[in-house]
Scaffold this motif. Sequence first.
Motif, PDB file in Angstrom:
ATOM      1  N   CYS A  43      21.386 -13.694 -11.460  1.00  0.00           N
ATOM      2  CA  CYS A  43      21.902 -13.829 -10.675  1.00  0.00           C
ATOM      3  C   CYS A  43      23.159 -13.311 -10.219  1.00  0.00           C
ATOM      4  O   CYS A  43      24.333 -13.084 -11.089  1.00  0.00           O
ATOM      5  CB  CYS A  43      22.124 -15.287 -10.361  1.00  0.00           C
ATOM      6  SG  CYS A  43      22.787 -16.328  -9.214  1.00  0.00           S
ATOM      7  N   HIS A  68      18.849 -17.894 -15.519  1.00  0.00           N
ATOM      8  CA  HIS A  68      18.882 -19.736 -15.165  1.00  0.00           C
ATOM      9  C   HIS A  68      17.477 -19.366 -14.530  1.00  0.00           C
ATOM     10  O   HIS A  68      16.367 -20.377 -13.457  1.00  0.00           O
ATOM     11  CB  HIS A  68      20.060 -20.117 -14.921  1.00  0.00           C
ATOM     12  CG  HIS A  68      19.980 -19.836 -13.699  1.00  0.00           C
ATOM     13  ND1 HIS A  68      21.286 -18.855 -12.927  1.00  0.00           N
ATOM     14  CD2 HIS A  68      19.934 -20.106 -11.912  1.00  0.00           C
ATOM     15  CE1 HIS A  68      21.797 -18.706 -12.518  1.00  0.00           C
ATOM     16  NE2 HIS A  68      21.291 -18.994 -11.794  1.00  0.00           N
ATOM     17  N   GLU A  69      17.549 -18.003 -13.723  1.00  0.00           N
ATOM     18  CA  GLU A  69      16.409 -17.387 -12.191  1.00  0.00           C
ATOM     19  C   GLU A  69      14.354 -16.756 -13.333  1.00  0.00           C
ATOM     20  O   GLU A  69      14.893 -15.740 -14.412  1.00  0.00           O
ATOM     21  CB  GLU A  69      16.852 -16.990 -12.126  1.00  0.00           C
ATOM     22  CG  GLU A  69      18.023 -17.677 -10.791  1.00  0.00           C
ATOM     23  CD  GLU A  69      18.342 -15.910  -9.585  1.00  0.00           C
ATOM     24  OE1 GLU A  69      18.061 -15.309  -9.832  1.00  0.00           O
ATOM     25  OE2 GLU A  69      19.378 -17.292  -9.474  1.00  0.00           O
ATOM     26  N   GLU A 153      13.650 -19.776  -6.739  1.00  0.00           N
ATOM     27  CA  GLU A 153      15.209 -20.765  -7.428  1.00  0.00           C
ATOM     28  C   GLU A 153      16.041 -19.993  -6.368  1.00  0.00           C
ATOM     29  O   GLU A 153      16.592 -20.710  -5.849  1.00  0.00           O
ATOM     30  CB  GLU A 153      15.157 -20.273  -8.711  1.00  0.00           C
ATOM     31  CG  GLU A 153      17.011 -21.296  -8.950  1.00  0.00           C
ATOM     32  CD  GLU A 153      17.991 -21.234  -9.271  1.00  0.00           C
ATOM     33  OE1 GLU A 153      18.778 -21.760  -9.562  1.00  0.00           O
ATOM     34  OE2 GLU A 153      18.786 -20.118  -8.460  1.00  0.00           O
TER      35      GLU A 153
HETATM   36 ZN   LIG Z   1      21.246 -18.199  -9.527  1.00  0.00          ZN
END
Ligand SMILES: [Zn+2]
Length: 347
Positions: A43, A68-69, A153
Motif C-alpha cells: 500500500c 496490512h493488505e 482492503e
Molecule cells: Zn492500504
Amino acid sequence: MTNSMNGIVKEKPAAGASFRTDLPIPEVKKNDVLIEVKATAICGTDLHIMSWGDYAASRVPIPMVFGHEFAGNIVKVGEDVREYRVGDRVAGETHIPCNECIQCKTNNRHICENLKIIGVHVPGSFCNYISIPKDCVYKISDNITYKMGAMLEPMGVAVHGVSVAQVKGKDVLIYGCGPIGLMAVGAAKTWGAKKVLAADIVDRKLEAAKQMRADAAINSMSEDIRAIVLKETDGAGPDIVIDYTGSGGAVSSGLSLLKKGGTFVMVGLPNKPMTMDFSENVIYKEAAIIGVTGRRMYETWRECEEILSSGTFSLDPVVGGVYPLADFEKAFESLHNGCPGKMILIP
Ligand SMILES: [Zn+2]
Ligand SMILES: [Zn+2]
C-alpha cells in the motif's frame, strides 16, 4: 507449524527494511485469530513506512513487521472466538475498533475514536503468520483467490468513495489511477454510472483505467482536462468528482469542473493544508463535499463482494506484479519506477 517465520521488518528510521527468517510466530490472545498469510499487497502507507517520513515516525513502533493488505487461512483461534474456525479462508480488515466509543456504538467503527491500524500501530502482514482481533477478520468465498483477497482492503477504500456518491446514471470524474482509483473506475461502471472519466498524469496508469472500462482516460498534465471533461459532459461538468490523489491541483481542478449541485468526494490524503476558492466552487455551486476514510465495517466488504460477483468487474488489470516475499525490494522498486497496479507479495 514451525517455531519461527519469515517477515519484513522495519528496524530503524533509515530508509529500507530487512527480510528476516528468525521471527517468532505471534501469540494468539483470547479474542484473536492466527492467520497463515497466503498473499499480501503493498500500500502507499507501506512506502511511507519504508521511507520513514513524519507519518510513520509518529505512529509505527519499530522494530516491527509492517504491511496490512492480506488474505490467508485461519490456523488457530483464541479461546473466546466462536465466529471463526481453523481452515476458514479470510481477508484482513485493517481498522481495529475499540468497540466502546460513541462511533463504535453507532455503527461507525471505521472512524472509532481510538482507532488502531494493523501494520501501522501493531504488527502487520508482510510475514508468514499474523494474529489479529476477530473484529478484523472477513471470510471470503471460495471463488475469491488469495491474491484477490489481499486486494479487498484497498478495494474497499475505492468502493466506499464511490458508494457515498450514488453514481447510478451520473457522470463521474475520478482523479488518480493508482490501484484504488482503478478499482473505483470499475466499481462506478459496475454500479451503472452514465460515464466514468479517469484522470492521471502517467500514461501507463491511464491505459489500465481503459481496461477498467473508463469512457475516457485523460492525462491532466499533457491534455486540456477542462476541455475534454466539458465536452464529455455536454458542457455541464460531472455530477460527481472523486479524488484519490490528495493533490491540491487535482482537488481545485475537480471542484471547478464539478457541475452545480454536484458532489465532491475526497479520499486521497493531502500532505499539507490546501487553499481553495470556496465562494465560486462550493458555495455558489451548492456543492456537497464528503470525506471518506477506509471501509465501513462491514457494509463496504459486502459491496466489494457484490461488485466482484457482478461478472463485469475484474481485478486483473489492477495487479501490477507478484513477487516472493523475500524479493520485496524489487516490488518496492517497481512502484518507485511508476509501474501501475498493485504489487503482491507471496510469503
Ligand atoms: Zn492500504
Ligand atoms: Zn471505538
